[in-house]
Design a protein around this motif. Structure first.
Motif, short mmCIF file in Angstrom:
data_model
loop_
_atom_site.label_atom_id
_atom_site.label_comp_id
_atom_site.label_asym_id
_atom_site.label_seq_id
_atom_site.Cartn_x
_atom_site.Cartn_y
_atom_site.Cartn_z
N TYR A 24 0.83 -1.21 0.00
CA TYR A 24 0.00 0.00 0.00
C TYR A 24 0.86 1.26 0.00
N THR A 25 1.93 1.27 0.78
CA THR A 25 2.81 2.45 0.78
C THR A 25 3.58 2.56 -0.53
N ILE A 26 3.87 1.43 -1.18
CA ILE A 26 4.48 1.49 -2.52
C ILE A 26 3.51 2.16 -3.49
N TYR A 27 2.24 1.80 -3.38
CA TYR A 27 1.22 2.41 -4.23
C TYR A 27 1.13 3.92 -3.98
N VAL B 78 7.53 9.68 -6.29
CA VAL B 78 8.94 9.39 -6.58
C VAL B 78 9.21 9.50 -8.07
N GLN B 79 8.32 8.95 -8.90
CA GLN B 79 8.51 9.05 -10.34
C GLN B 79 8.45 10.50 -10.81
N VAL C 15 14.28 2.96 -5.24
CA VAL C 15 14.00 4.16 -4.45
C VAL C 15 12.64 4.07 -3.79
N VAL C 16 11.64 3.58 -4.52
CA VAL C 16 10.29 3.47 -3.97
C VAL C 16 10.25 2.50 -2.80
N LEU C 17 10.97 1.40 -2.89
CA LEU C 17 11.01 0.44 -1.78
C LEU C 17 11.60 1.09 -0.53
N GLY C 18 12.68 1.85 -0.69
CA GLY C 18 13.26 2.53 0.46
C GLY C 18 12.33 3.56 1.07
#
Length: 315
Positions: free
Chosen positions: A188-191, A197-198, A226-229
């Protein structure tokens, strides 16, 4: 968020008045399919974000369709239908018993639907340097724009139902593998963080870039890293503490702890040893009193087995 708030208006009728609730949910689902189709048809928009769409049309589509909850409610309502089917199967297990042809039909239809959503507009959504790209008709745009979100959600919903009811096979093994557990807590936080980030990476570019497949793979891997971090940081800072606070607030204070409900389990092997010691201290007289009961149970069991054997011979 808005759909989550209003969802009880669609789920509570299913619980208190199932027939009327199903009719109500069907009507709302059909309306959710019609709304984006009407907006796309009236404003002459593309059915989704397209590569060849001009900037003004892309911005108009994002403002009128992409970010609006009433144009994206169809997939949410399909999820409500999937959850309702799981609930009905829990009340009536016969619903989850599917025949072989039904399972194959479900996998075939869901796979075909997902592929149609992914590649249905591929001939319109590319840049050609050697020829002209065909233009999508308004009818095609209306049909695809109104149905593709619900169709994709239905394909994913079948995967959920099939795996939950035991018809997933290797798909269920792959999706339920413990390898995915760390990432499943970040989905959910990746979403939520992927688009910011992009956008930040895109607007920080200071020179002209040219599209190549290898450059796009490199860009995708870098963005995902980057998104995972960022999502891990957001989860640890906001989501996990809030979930913990919510659990503390919603847990009844008078609820007994496991040690109170089961003292032997709380004491562990010590409690078991006490039980064994207590049994060992029983007198021989108690063992002699319990022995006739064992003999009676053995005689009853033997007589019952003889009766069953005699009945089997008569059959």
């Amino acid at each position: 968020m808005q759909l989550f708030i209003f969802m009880p208006l669609f789920l509570l009728p299913l619980y208190y008045k199932p027939k009327m609730g199903r009719v109500w949910l069907v009507v709302v689902t059909l309306v959710s399919l019609a709304i984006p189709a009407i907006i796309i048809g009236v404003d002459d928009l593309w059915p989704t974000n397209m590569i060849i769409a001009d900037q003004s049309k892309s911005v108009e589509y994002n403002q009128k369709v992409y970010v609006m909850p009433w144009t994206r409610a169809s997939s949410y309502l399909v999820g409500a239908w999937v959850g309702y089917l799981i609930y009905l199967a829990r009340c009536d297990p016969s619903i989850a018993r599917l025949r072989r042809w039904q399972v194959w039909a479900g996998w075939g239809i869901s796979t075909g639907t997902a592929l149609a959503v992914l590649f249905g507009i591929a001939r319109y959504n590319h840049v050609s340097l050697t020829g002209t790209v065909p233009i999508m008709s308004q009818t095609e745009a209306v049909i695809y724009g109104g149905l593709h979100r619900a169709a994709w959600a239905a394909a994913v919903g079948w995967v959920l139902l099939a795996c939950h009811w035991g018809y997933g096979g290797p798909v269920n093994w792959i999706l339920s593998h413990p390898l995915w557990q760390p990432l499943s807590r970040l989905t959910y936080t990746i979403y939520l963080t992927s688009i910011p980030v992009q956008t930040a990476i895109f607007y920080s570019t200071q020179r002209t870039t040219y599209f190549t497949i290898y450059l796009k793979i490199q860009e995708t891997c870098g963005v995902m890293l980057v998104v995972l971090g960022v999502s891990l940081w957001v989860t640890l800072v906001s989501e996990s503490p809030i979930l913990r606070i919510e659990k503390l607030l919603l847990t009844p204070k008078d609820q007994p702890s496991p040690s109170e409900t089961n003292p032997d389990q709380a004491t562990g092997t010590a409690g078991q040893s006490e039980v064994r010691i207590g049994k060992g201290e029983s007198s021989d007289e108690e063992e002699e009193e319990e022995q006739p009961e064992d003999e009676i149970e053995a005689s009853v069991a033997s007589s019952g087995s003889k009766e069953l054997y005699g009945g089997y011979k008569r059959l």
